[in-house]
Write an enzyme that holds these catalytic residues in place. Structure first.
Site, PDB file in Angstrom:
ATOM      1  N   ARG A 123       0.814  -1.236   0.000  1.00  0.00           N
ATOM      2  CA  ARG A 123       0.000   0.000   0.000  1.00  0.00           C
ATOM      3  C   ARG A 123       0.841   1.276   0.000  1.00  0.00           C
ATOM      4  O   ARG A 123       0.364   2.343   0.377  1.00  0.00           O
ATOM      5  CB  ARG A 123      -0.984   0.024   1.175  1.00  0.00           C
ATOM      6  CG  ARG A 123      -1.966  -1.115   1.139  1.00  0.00           C
ATOM      7  CD  ARG A 123      -3.189  -0.822   1.974  1.00  0.00           C
ATOM      8  NE  ARG A 123      -4.119  -1.928   1.890  1.00  0.00           N
ATOM      9  CZ  ARG A 123      -4.121  -2.972   2.705  1.00  0.00           C
ATOM     10  NH1 ARG A 123      -3.242  -3.039   3.679  1.00  0.00           N
ATOM     11  NH2 ARG A 123      -4.978  -3.949   2.550  1.00  0.00           N
ATOM     12  N   LYS A 145       4.108  11.904 -10.790  1.00  0.00           N
ATOM     13  CA  LYS A 145       3.227  11.124 -11.669  1.00  0.00           C
ATOM     14  C   LYS A 145       3.906   9.805 -12.000  1.00  0.00           C
ATOM     15  O   LYS A 145       5.078   9.797 -12.413  1.00  0.00           O
ATOM     16  CB  LYS A 145       2.991  11.872 -12.982  1.00  0.00           C
ATOM     17  CG  LYS A 145       1.957  12.964 -12.920  1.00  0.00           C
ATOM     18  CD  LYS A 145       1.711  13.479 -14.337  1.00  0.00           C
ATOM     19  CE  LYS A 145       0.750  14.630 -14.358  1.00  0.00           C
ATOM     20  NZ  LYS A 145       0.615  15.209 -15.704  1.00  0.00           N
ATOM     21  N   GLU A 187      11.271  18.932 -23.986  1.00  0.00           N
ATOM     22  CA  GLU A 187      10.645  19.333 -22.715  1.00  0.00           C
ATOM     23  C   GLU A 187      11.317  20.602 -22.158  1.00  0.00           C
ATOM     24  O   GLU A 187      10.661  21.444 -21.549  1.00  0.00           O
ATOM     25  CB  GLU A 187      10.707  18.196 -21.686  1.00  0.00           C
ATOM     26  CG  GLU A 187       9.993  16.905 -22.106  1.00  0.00           C
ATOM     27  CD  GLU A 187       8.457  16.975 -22.062  1.00  0.00           C
ATOM     28  OE1 GLU A 187       7.898  18.037 -21.711  1.00  0.00           O
ATOM     29  OE2 GLU A 187       7.824  15.956 -22.398  1.00  0.00           O
ATOM     30  N   LYS A 228       9.301  23.527 -13.141  1.00  0.00           N
ATOM     31  CA  LYS A 228       8.318  22.479 -12.859  1.00  0.00           C
ATOM     32  C   LYS A 228       7.853  22.552 -11.406  1.00  0.00           C
ATOM     33  O   LYS A 228       6.682  22.332 -11.099  1.00  0.00           O
ATOM     34  CB  LYS A 228       8.902  21.102 -13.213  1.00  0.00           C
ATOM     35  CG  LYS A 228       7.867  20.012 -12.991  1.00  0.00           C
ATOM     36  CD  LYS A 228       7.983  18.825 -13.882  1.00  0.00           C
ATOM     37  CE  LYS A 228       6.791  17.906 -13.599  1.00  0.00           C
ATOM     38  NZ  LYS A 228       6.859  16.637 -14.268  1.00  0.00           N
ATOM     39  N   GLU A 238      -2.899  18.156 -10.541  1.00  0.00           N
ATOM     40  CA  GLU A 238      -3.282  18.609 -11.878  1.00  0.00           C
ATOM     41  C   GLU A 238      -4.780  18.889 -12.017  1.00  0.00           C
ATOM     42  O   GLU A 238      -5.455  18.364 -12.902  1.00  0.00           O
ATOM     43  CB  GLU A 238      -2.838  17.574 -12.932  1.00  0.00           C
ATOM     44  CG  GLU A 238      -2.783  18.194 -14.328  1.00  0.00           C
ATOM     45  CD  GLU A 238      -2.282  17.236 -15.399  1.00  0.00           C
ATOM     46  OE1 GLU A 238      -1.099  16.873 -15.345  1.00  0.00           O
ATOM     47  OE2 GLU A 238      -3.077  16.863 -16.261  1.00  0.00           O
ATOM     48  N   ARG A 242      -1.289  23.080 -13.326  1.00  0.00           N
ATOM     49  CA  ARG A 242      -0.321  22.056 -13.757  1.00  0.00           C
ATOM     50  C   ARG A 242      -0.643  21.549 -15.161  1.00  0.00           C
ATOM     51  O   ARG A 242       0.246  21.028 -15.851  1.00  0.00           O
ATOM     52  CB  ARG A 242      -0.281  20.900 -12.742  1.00  0.00           C
ATOM     53  CG  ARG A 242       0.803  19.879 -13.066  1.00  0.00           C
ATOM     54  CD  ARG A 242       1.068  18.889 -11.961  1.00  0.00           C
ATOM     55  NE  ARG A 242       2.019  17.887 -12.389  1.00  0.00           N
ATOM     56  CZ  ARG A 242       2.534  16.949 -11.630  1.00  0.00           C
ATOM     57  NH1 ARG A 242       2.184  16.878 -10.346  1.00  0.00           N
ATOM     58  NH2 ARG A 242       3.391  16.071 -12.103  1.00  0.00           N
ATOM     59  N   ASN A 246       1.214  20.337 -19.913  1.00  0.00           N
ATOM     60  CA  ASN A 246       0.850  19.479 -21.051  1.00  0.00           C
ATOM     61  C   ASN A 246       1.002  20.209 -22.386  1.00  0.00           C
ATOM     62  O   ASN A 246       0.575  19.685 -23.424  1.00  0.00           O
ATOM     63  CB  ASN A 246      -0.591  18.980 -20.904  1.00  0.00           C
ATOM     64  CG  ASN A 246      -0.731  18.036 -19.721  1.00  0.00           C
ATOM     65  OD1 ASN A 246       0.168  17.253 -19.450  1.00  0.00           O
ATOM     66  ND2 ASN A 246      -1.840  18.133 -19.004  1.00  0.00           N
ATOM     67  N   HIS A 249       1.472  18.438 -25.639  1.00  0.00           N
ATOM     68  CA  HIS A 249       1.277  17.010 -25.410  1.00  0.00           C
ATOM     69  C   HIS A 249      -0.043  16.474 -25.974  1.00  0.00           C
ATOM     70  O   HIS A 249      -0.120  15.287 -26.291  1.00  0.00           O
ATOM     71  CB  HIS A 249       1.357  16.687 -23.915  1.00  0.00           C
ATOM     72  CG  HIS A 249       2.773  16.676 -23.386  1.00  0.00           C
ATOM     73  ND1 HIS A 249       3.588  17.783 -23.427  1.00  0.00           N
ATOM     74  CD2 HIS A 249       3.516  15.691 -22.830  1.00  0.00           C
ATOM     75  CE1 HIS A 249       4.759  17.480 -22.905  1.00  0.00           C
ATOM     76  NE2 HIS A 249       4.744  16.207 -22.540  1.00  0.00           N
ATOM     77  N   HIS A 253       0.692  13.459 -28.045  1.00  0.00           N
ATOM     78  CA  HIS A 253       0.310  12.079 -27.721  1.00  0.00           C
ATOM     79  C   HIS A 253      -0.367  11.408 -28.911  1.00  0.00           C
ATOM     80  O   HIS A 253      -0.182  10.205 -29.149  1.00  0.00           O
ATOM     81  CB  HIS A 253      -0.621  12.042 -26.502  1.00  0.00           C
ATOM     82  CG  HIS A 253       0.113  12.164 -25.198  1.00  0.00           C
ATOM     83  ND1 HIS A 253      -0.496  12.586 -24.037  1.00  0.00           N
ATOM     84  CD2 HIS A 253       1.403  11.914 -24.865  1.00  0.00           C
ATOM     85  CE1 HIS A 253       0.395  12.590 -23.052  1.00  0.00           C
ATOM     86  NE2 HIS A 253       1.556  12.191 -23.535  1.00  0.00           N
ATOM     87  N   HIS A 265       9.161  10.161 -27.232  1.00  0.00           N
ATOM     88  CA  HIS A 265       8.162  11.053 -26.639  1.00  0.00           C
ATOM     89  C   HIS A 265       8.477  12.525 -26.943  1.00  0.00           C
ATOM     90  O   HIS A 265       7.602  13.295 -27.357  1.00  0.00           O
ATOM     91  CB  HIS A 265       8.105  10.811 -25.126  1.00  0.00           C
ATOM     92  CG  HIS A 265       7.180  11.740 -24.414  1.00  0.00           C
ATOM     93  ND1 HIS A 265       5.816  11.684 -24.561  1.00  0.00           N
ATOM     94  CD2 HIS A 265       7.424  12.772 -23.559  1.00  0.00           C
ATOM     95  CE1 HIS A 265       5.254  12.630 -23.824  1.00  0.00           C
ATOM     96  NE2 HIS A 265       6.210  13.309 -23.207  1.00  0.00           N
TER      97      HIS A 265
END
Ligand code: GLY
Length: 361
Positions: A123, A145, A187, A228, A238, A242, A246, A249, A253, A265
């Site tokens: 957990r 993330k 990035e 960041k 997010e 935040r 993206n 992106h 994506h 990427h």
């Protein structure tokens, strides 16, 4: 030379990001000075394991840690639930207990897999990010993330779990392929477009290179982490600002999916960033000249700026993006160099934006 330390303090807990040269050999001391844990479990892919696993193990053992490890096959195609399950079984076989710490040694795929393994094991246990690519240093190792891909799409099963420490050794950049280094440059340029015109100007004048003096690499990476930091601290999960991270992106994506995940990427983000800026300028949302400036900076970093994929195919993939809601998608849109905003657009408008940004002009 001295390292730079950036303190990240989101609501769920603060941690240091240490950026410097030769830090892999100091990993044990850096961790020992911040934890009471005694057991470390290194997760690396097959490429990074052959380069750096024994160095990391030696550094941790020298500082008194008991060290276990697991290695999985390199590549985004292994960022999935079966591989995650094997890593969890390996952690259990090594009798890692709740006081242990996972060490994510590698690039973005490893950071995502190891972070999610740490989030799930018993957990939730602690983990440390040791990014070895530019992309993972400036982006994915910071902010918590972590996810694996599902057949239905990228990063669809995941969690937010902040690392306890991030250690970025710029010497590891020397072994990167040029294309993998460029992935990270996309990035870096994205962060500069979002928040730092001076950084953008410096990257436009002189492209970042893995052969740069370590002082420049450390300073650029630390500045990116600080950019960041501001988004992660103000909106850890997010829900709002935040989402600006993206930038590039949403279309990126779709490009990545259209390539069957053969395109790196950062290369896909570069096409996405060019496309959203072209569309934003065409719609009068971005200052005139923004697209030319951004495309020039991306070109200088050997990144692609036009899409080889049919517009209809991109629109199909973009509709599957996890950032879509019932009515459309919230897009990060550049307004110029150093500022961007969020705009919610319906699906028809999103399709027009993709066509405007990626279609033949
Ligand atoms: N890579 C974007 C974020 O961490 O929010």
């Amino acid at each position: 030379m001295s390292a730079e330390i950036i303190r990240i303090a989101p609501p769920s807990g603060a941690y240091d990001v240490v950026v410097g040269e030769g830090l892999l050999d100091e990993l044990g001391d850096l961790l020992a000075s911040r934890t009471f844990c005694k057991d470390a479990f290194i997760i690396a892919d097959s490429t990074v394991a052959s380069l750096y696993l024994e160095r990391a193990r030696t550094a941790l053992e020298a500082a008194g840690f008991t060290v276990g490890s697991a290695v999985f096959p390199a590549g985004e195609t292994h960022k999935n639930l079966p591989t995650l399950g094997e890593l969890l079984e390996d952690m259990a076989k090594a009798r890692l207990d709740r006081t242990g710490t996972v060490i994510a040694l590698g690039g973005g795929v490893t950071g995502d897999m190891a972070g999610l393994a740490a989030a799930l094991y018993m957990r939730g246990i602690a983990y440390v990010q040791v990014p070895t690519t530019l992309l993972s240093m400036v982006d994915s190792s910071v902010g918590g993330k972590c996810a694996v891909d599902l057949a239905a799409g990228k990063n669809l099963a995941g969690a937010f779990l902040q690392p306890s420490l991030v250690v970025a050794d710029v010497r590891t950049l020397a072994t990167l392929d040029d294309g993998v280094f460029s992935d990270g440059c996309a990035e870096v340029i994205k962060h500069a477009v979002l928040a730092d015109p001076r950084l953008f100007e410096s990257l436009s004048r002189e492209a970042l290179s893995k052969d740069d003096p370590h002082e420049r690499l450390i300073s650029v990476i630390a500045r990116n982490i600080d950019i960041k930091r501001s988004f992660v601290e103000s909106d850890e999960r997010e829900q709002g600002p935040r989402k600006l991270l993206n930038l590039g992106h949403s279309i990126g994506h779709a490009v990545e999916a259209a390539s069957g995940y053969t395109l790196g990427h950062g290369h896909a983000v570069s096409i996405g960033l060019s496309a959203i800026t072209k569309a934003a300028e065409g719609l009068g949302w971005a200052e005139a000249g923004s697209a030319a400036a951004i495309i020039d900076a991306l070109d200088r970093h050997h990144l692609p700026t036009s899409s080889p994929y049919p517009v209809d195919e991109l629109i199909g993939y973009a509709r599957l993006d996890k950032k879509c809601d019932a009515d459309g998608i919230t897009l990060a849109v550049p307004e110029g160099i150093g500022h961007a905003s969020l705009r919610h657009v319906g699906f028809e408008e999103f399709a027009r934006i993709i066509a405007l940004g990626t279609g033949a002009s």
